[in-house]
Design a protein around this motif. Sequence first.
Motif, short mmCIF file in Angstrom:
data_model
loop_
_atom_site.label_atom_id
_atom_site.label_comp_id
_atom_site.label_asym_id
_atom_site.label_seq_id
_atom_site.Cartn_x
_atom_site.Cartn_y
_atom_site.Cartn_z
N ASN A 234 0.94 -1.15 -0.08
CA ASN A 234 0.15 -0.03 0.05
C ASN A 234 0.92 1.05 0.12
O ASN A 234 1.19 1.95 1.07
CB ASN A 234 -0.87 0.10 1.27
N LEU A 235 1.51 1.28 -1.15
CA LEU A 235 2.50 2.69 -1.30
C LEU A 235 2.07 3.25 -2.73
O LEU A 235 1.51 2.39 -3.61
CB LEU A 235 3.78 2.31 -1.31
N GLY A 236 2.37 4.46 -2.86
CA GLY A 236 2.03 5.20 -4.02
C GLY A 236 0.54 5.48 -4.38
O GLY A 236 0.07 5.75 -5.60
N GLY A 237 -0.42 5.43 -3.50
CA GLY A 237 -1.91 5.53 -3.63
C GLY A 237 -3.00 4.55 -3.92
O GLY A 237 -3.99 4.74 -4.33
N HIS A 238 -2.42 3.33 -3.97
CA HIS A 238 -3.18 2.18 -4.09
C HIS A 238 -2.75 0.71 -3.43
O HIS A 238 -1.52 0.85 -3.08
CB HIS A 238 -3.29 1.85 -5.52
N SER A 344 10.94 4.99 -0.93
CA SER A 344 11.59 6.08 -1.80
C SER A 344 11.15 6.30 -2.87
O SER A 344 11.48 7.40 -3.58
CB SER A 344 13.17 5.73 -1.57
N THR A 345 10.56 5.23 -3.59
CA THR A 345 9.98 5.27 -5.05
C THR A 345 8.64 4.52 -4.98
O THR A 345 8.61 3.48 -5.57
CB THR A 345 10.92 4.71 -5.92
N PRO A 346 7.83 4.99 -4.14
CA PRO A 346 6.48 4.49 -3.97
C PRO A 346 5.62 4.12 -5.06
O PRO A 346 4.84 3.09 -4.96
CB PRO A 346 5.72 5.31 -2.89
N ASN A 347 5.81 4.93 -6.31
CA ASN A 347 5.00 4.62 -7.49
C ASN A 347 5.63 3.53 -8.49
O ASN A 347 4.80 3.31 -9.43
CB ASN A 347 4.72 5.92 -8.12
N LYS A 491 -3.89 16.94 -10.53
CA LYS A 491 -3.52 16.15 -11.73
C LYS A 491 -2.24 16.66 -12.26
O LYS A 491 -1.64 15.68 -12.84
CB LYS A 491 -4.51 17.04 -12.58
N GLU A 492 -1.81 17.84 -11.69
CA GLU A 492 -0.46 18.23 -12.28
C GLU A 492 0.90 17.23 -11.61
O GLU A 492 1.98 17.28 -11.79
CB GLU A 492 -0.09 19.60 -11.84
N ASP A 493 0.49 16.52 -10.55
CA ASP A 493 1.49 15.75 -9.83
C ASP A 493 1.13 14.33 -10.23
O ASP A 493 2.19 13.49 -9.58
CB ASP A 493 0.95 15.89 -8.41
N TYR A 494 0.45 13.83 -11.24
CA TYR A 494 0.21 12.57 -11.57
C TYR A 494 1.72 11.95 -12.15
O TYR A 494 1.90 10.80 -11.81
CB TYR A 494 -0.65 12.44 -12.70
N LEU A 495 2.36 12.73 -12.78
CA LEU A 495 3.73 12.28 -13.22
C LEU A 495 4.95 12.49 -12.21
O LEU A 495 6.11 12.73 -12.62
CB LEU A 495 3.92 12.68 -14.62
N SER A 496 4.48 12.91 -11.13
CA SER A 496 5.68 13.81 -10.30
C SER A 496 6.63 12.72 -9.87
O SER A 496 7.87 12.96 -9.53
CB SER A 496 5.07 14.19 -8.81
N GLY A 497 6.40 11.42 -9.83
CA GLY A 497 7.46 10.30 -9.47
C GLY A 497 8.04 9.50 -11.02
O GLY A 497 8.75 8.61 -10.77
#
Length: 514
Positions: A234-238, A344-347, A491-497
């Motif tokens: 449960n990292l990265g929003g899902h 450190s790279t949750p997505n 929305k502008e953070d969808y690609l932040s990772g």
Amino acid sequence: MPNTNWLWFRVFANLGLKKNGGKFSQERLDADIKHLDTFYRGDGWSNDGPEGIHQMDYYSSSFAIHFLQLLYAKLAGDEDPERAAEFKKRAQMAALDLAHYYDEEGRAIPFGRSVGYRFAMVSFWGALAYADVELPVPLTWGMVKGIVMRHLRWWQTQHDMWSSSGTLTIGYSYPNMYMAENYNSPGSPYWACLAFICLAVPKTHPFWTSKEENHWNVIPKVKALKHPGHIMSNLGGHCMLLSSGQACSYPMKGTHAKYGAFAYSSAYGYSVPPGLLTLEQYALASQLGLSDDGGDYWKTRRLSDSSLQTRGGDGSSSGPVLVSLWSPFPDVHVKTYLVPPHESTPNWHLRAHHIRAEGRDVMTADGGFAISSRRAADGRLLGLYDAEGNEEKEGTRPKLVGNYDTATPEGWADGREGAFAVSLGAVGVRALEGKERGGGRTAMLVNADPNSNLVESRTTIPTLQGTVGKGQSVWYVTAVYAKPSGEGVKKEDYLSGWEAVPEVPSWLREEMSQ
């Protein structure tokens, strides 16, 4: 009777006749429960079938086995207290594992067969209260209530699951016969009503009197589940499930997609094939496909020899890894490693494949998660991603071309640059192996055929493609990106990772060099 959870039906038929003065067979009832006990594997987990079958999905918990064991404990506990106590004990042990299947928004991870039973996925939790089970620490009744209520509220946002007459349809978020099983009927979706066992719980029970709580405040964000052979995250929003590659006892429709995919997400449902010609129809979301005929027919992981392992040494970098061995063709062998996200790279999660093409040339296609391919404004196909000129912050890179028109040069990119799609969040894939190891893969977007995905009727799948020549042995390392939309996510953070690509672990680099 099938040698599965169905045997519980006969148990309850006999129990119902017994309770109401009818003709019944105590001998048959006892024999069925004794046989069902042979499905038990330990730590609260039962398999949906005998030895030789590895199938532990929602039938092991909410759909059948745990649910019915708890009903038996409640209804027959006075005359069979020893069994009742054992069934409650198993539920206590399993609860700490099963809590990992439900995210903060109320979504469950679709996995396995019969997910068309929808909100029956939470019936286990209501059955715990109904059977007066004492919760294992650190779970509370407020957390159990939160799992159930958030889940029911989320389903009330899925408006397309109803028919025009107001009945539940066969499907998941919308009517979809492609994902149906051969035992489904128009009445099958009403197994969803198992969720309402909570209404049989007295209003004075702490299930009702407690305030809803978030169980993710007290359970690990990443956990390996020994018996189903899963790594939960449960990292990265899902919530995500990395799968060991279970298999149904028979090759049911879409079984490779329902059990054999590498990852299952609470935000991005799995995809089933609406046809069997080209990648657009196979819809290989979170799957590696191999083709020996130029891309018409594709083979994926269905049967495999898998194990949970720990890699990374004794330091803080060590963690669970899933390793599976599978052979899509008799002379092509694949060893797959699945590595969960890190804080450190949750997505991102990683999958590495060692492919030995001993007897033939094979094309490969490694797909990420499927995401809606429709523009918010008009429902038409996503265009090329433009971070500055697009108010909706949606689109793909490279270009998402029309079905089967994959010769378009603008639709391809270098595998190291990767491919992504942005609509309801963002998903993508990048190749990390380098040209010297994998021969250089390319990235593109598969325009999946409609109704292949459980949640969205039109989807695209970021995919890496490559070719392994006869006699070659190559390594592929795929980084898979996912950042779903959700409360508090701009929305502008969808690609932040997207640019924060994880490093290939040192233990994996060492194995690749051998």
